[in-house]
Design a protein around this motif. Structure first.
Motif, PDB file in Angstrom:
ATOM      1  N   UNK A 153     -22.787  -6.667   5.185  1.00 52.02           N
ATOM      2  CA  UNK A 153     -23.032  -6.714   3.745  1.00 52.02           C
ATOM      3  C   UNK A 153     -24.253  -5.861   3.398  1.00 52.02           C
ATOM      4  N   UNK A 154     -24.148  -5.131   2.313  1.00 51.03           N
ATOM      5  CA  UNK A 154     -25.233  -4.266   1.872  1.00 51.03           C
ATOM      6  C   UNK A 154     -24.933  -2.789   2.052  1.00 51.03           C
ATOM      7  N   UNK A 155     -24.055  -2.479   2.974  1.00 51.86           N
ATOM      8  CA  UNK A 155     -23.644  -1.086   3.147  1.00 51.86           C
ATOM      9  C   UNK A 155     -22.607  -0.730   2.086  1.00 51.86           C
ATOM     10  N   UNK A 156     -22.580   0.532   1.681  1.00 48.13           N
ATOM     11  CA  UNK A 156     -21.687   0.977   0.615  1.00 48.13           C
ATOM     12  C   UNK A 156     -20.206   0.769   0.963  1.00 48.13           C
ATOM     13  N   UNK A 157     -19.830   0.984   2.212  1.00 49.17           N
ATOM     14  CA  UNK A 157     -18.430   0.862   2.621  1.00 49.17           C
ATOM     15  C   UNK A 157     -18.040  -0.566   2.984  1.00 49.17           C
ATOM     16  N   UNK A 158     -18.980  -1.494   2.901  1.00 46.35           N
ATOM     17  CA  UNK A 158     -18.728  -2.881   3.316  1.00 46.35           C
ATOM     18  C   UNK A 158     -17.615  -3.543   2.510  1.00 46.35           C
ATOM     19  N   UNK A 159     -16.814  -4.280   3.213  1.00 50.14           N
ATOM     20  CA  UNK A 159     -15.839  -5.192   2.618  1.00 50.14           C
ATOM     21  C   UNK A 159     -15.646  -6.324   3.615  1.00 50.14           C
ATOM     22  N   UNK A 160     -15.522  -7.546   3.139  1.00 47.78           N
ATOM     23  CA  UNK A 160     -15.291  -8.654   4.066  1.00 47.78           C
ATOM     24  C   UNK A 160     -13.927  -8.554   4.753  1.00 47.78           C
ATOM     25  N   UNK A 161     -13.079  -7.645   4.279  1.00 45.36           N
ATOM     26  CA  UNK A 161     -11.747  -7.490   4.852  1.00 45.36           C
ATOM     27  C   UNK A 161     -11.675  -6.454   5.974  1.00 45.36           C
ATOM     28  N   UNK A 162     -12.755  -5.662   6.156  1.00 41.16           N
ATOM     29  CA  UNK A 162     -12.722  -4.630   7.196  1.00 41.16           C
ATOM     30  C   UNK A 162     -12.528  -5.217   8.587  1.00 41.16           C
ATOM     31  N   UNK A 163     -13.356  -6.174   8.972  1.00 46.52           N
ATOM     32  CA  UNK A 163     -13.272  -6.722  10.340  1.00 46.52           C
ATOM     33  C   UNK A 163     -11.891  -7.314  10.607  1.00 46.52           C
ATOM     34  N   UNK A 164     -11.369  -8.177   9.716  1.00 43.17           N
ATOM     35  CA  UNK A 164     -10.018  -8.701   9.991  1.00 43.17           C
ATOM     36  C   UNK A 164      -8.951  -7.603  10.048  1.00 43.17           C
ATOM     37  N   UNK A 165      -9.072  -6.587   9.193  1.00 46.97           N
ATOM     38  CA  UNK A 165      -8.083  -5.504   9.190  1.00 46.97           C
ATOM     39  C   UNK A 165      -8.132  -4.707  10.486  1.00 46.97           C
ATOM     40  N   UNK A 166      -9.312  -4.349  10.935  1.00 45.56           N
ATOM     41  CA  UNK A 166      -9.445  -3.561  12.169  1.00 45.56           C
ATOM     42  C   UNK A 166      -8.944  -4.368  13.367  1.00 45.56           C
ATOM     43  N   UNK A 196      -3.418  -5.452   3.733  1.00 41.88           N
ATOM     44  CA  UNK A 196      -4.820  -5.378   4.158  1.00 41.88           C
ATOM     45  C   UNK A 196      -5.511  -4.127   3.642  1.00 41.88           C
ATOM     46  N   UNK A 197      -4.829  -3.015   3.693  1.00 45.26           N
ATOM     47  CA  UNK A 197      -5.408  -1.758   3.210  1.00 45.26           C
ATOM     48  C   UNK A 197      -5.668  -1.821   1.713  1.00 45.26           C
ATOM     49  N   UNK A 198      -4.728  -2.380   0.961  1.00 43.77           N
ATOM     50  CA  UNK A 198      -4.908  -2.512  -0.487  1.00 43.77           C
ATOM     51  C   UNK A 198      -6.056  -3.458  -0.840  1.00 43.77           C
ATOM     52  N   UNK A 199      -6.428  -4.355   0.068  1.00 42.26           N
ATOM     53  CA  UNK A 199      -7.484  -5.327  -0.238  1.00 42.26           C
ATOM     54  C   UNK A 199      -8.892  -4.774  -0.046  1.00 42.26           C
ATOM     55  N   UNK A 200      -9.022  -3.564   0.455  1.00 35.62           N
ATOM     56  CA  UNK A 200     -10.331  -2.957   0.682  1.00 35.62           C
ATOM     57  C   UNK A 200     -10.593  -1.948  -0.434  1.00 35.62           C
TER      58      UNK A 200
END
Length: 141
Positions: free
Chosen positions: A34-47, A96-100
């Motif tokens: 959190x705090x980074x421009x590209x951050x999303x809580x969905x990135x880790x689960x998606x990757x 997942x992609x649409x959620x980021x």
């Protein structure tokens, strides 16, 4: 055989070229902190989902190819399962992609190809494996 082999190779490439390099790097931190421009809580689960999904695809495709060359009787049902797996995986991955937010502008470009291919594969190959006399005559053991 060609399509399954291509899917196997593409999944391996995705794992080793795109996904593994993300783990434990600055990229992972930028996407999941959190705090980074590209951050999303969905990135880790998606990757993680993409890594696991591609690993399942590699294993499933490898087993299916082995069974195909052994002319096993259960190949048609396994092939239908594989095609269905690819479709379900593509649907969930697209969601997942649409959620980021960072990807939402490019989401259609990123998801329409794989999703269209998996739908087309379902429409063509599932009926073929269910109805084809050639399939029945080939996989008899």
């Amino acid at each position: 055989v060609i399509g399954i082999s291509a899917t196997l190779v593409m999944s391996l490439l995705t794992i080793f070229r795109d996904l593994i390099p993300i783990f434990g790097t600055e990229t992972w931190v930028m996407l999941t902190t959190e705090g980074y421009q590209a951050y999303s809580p969905f990135w880790a689960p998606l990757i993680i989902f993409e890594f696991a999904g591609n690993a399942v695809t590699v294993i499933f495709a490898s087993i299916l190819l082995k069974k195909m060359f052994e002319y096993k009787k259960n190949v048609p049902m396994m092939a239908i399962g594989f095609i269905t797996w690819i479709f379900v995986y593509s649907m969930i991955d697209s969601f997942g992609i649409y959620s980021i937010p960072v990807l939402s502008e490019k989401a259609y470009q990123m998801t329409s190809g794989p999703l269209s291919k998996s739908i087309l594969a379902c429409l063509i190959w599932i009926p073929y494996f269910l109805k084809s006399e050639r399939v029945r005559n080939t996989f008899i053991e």
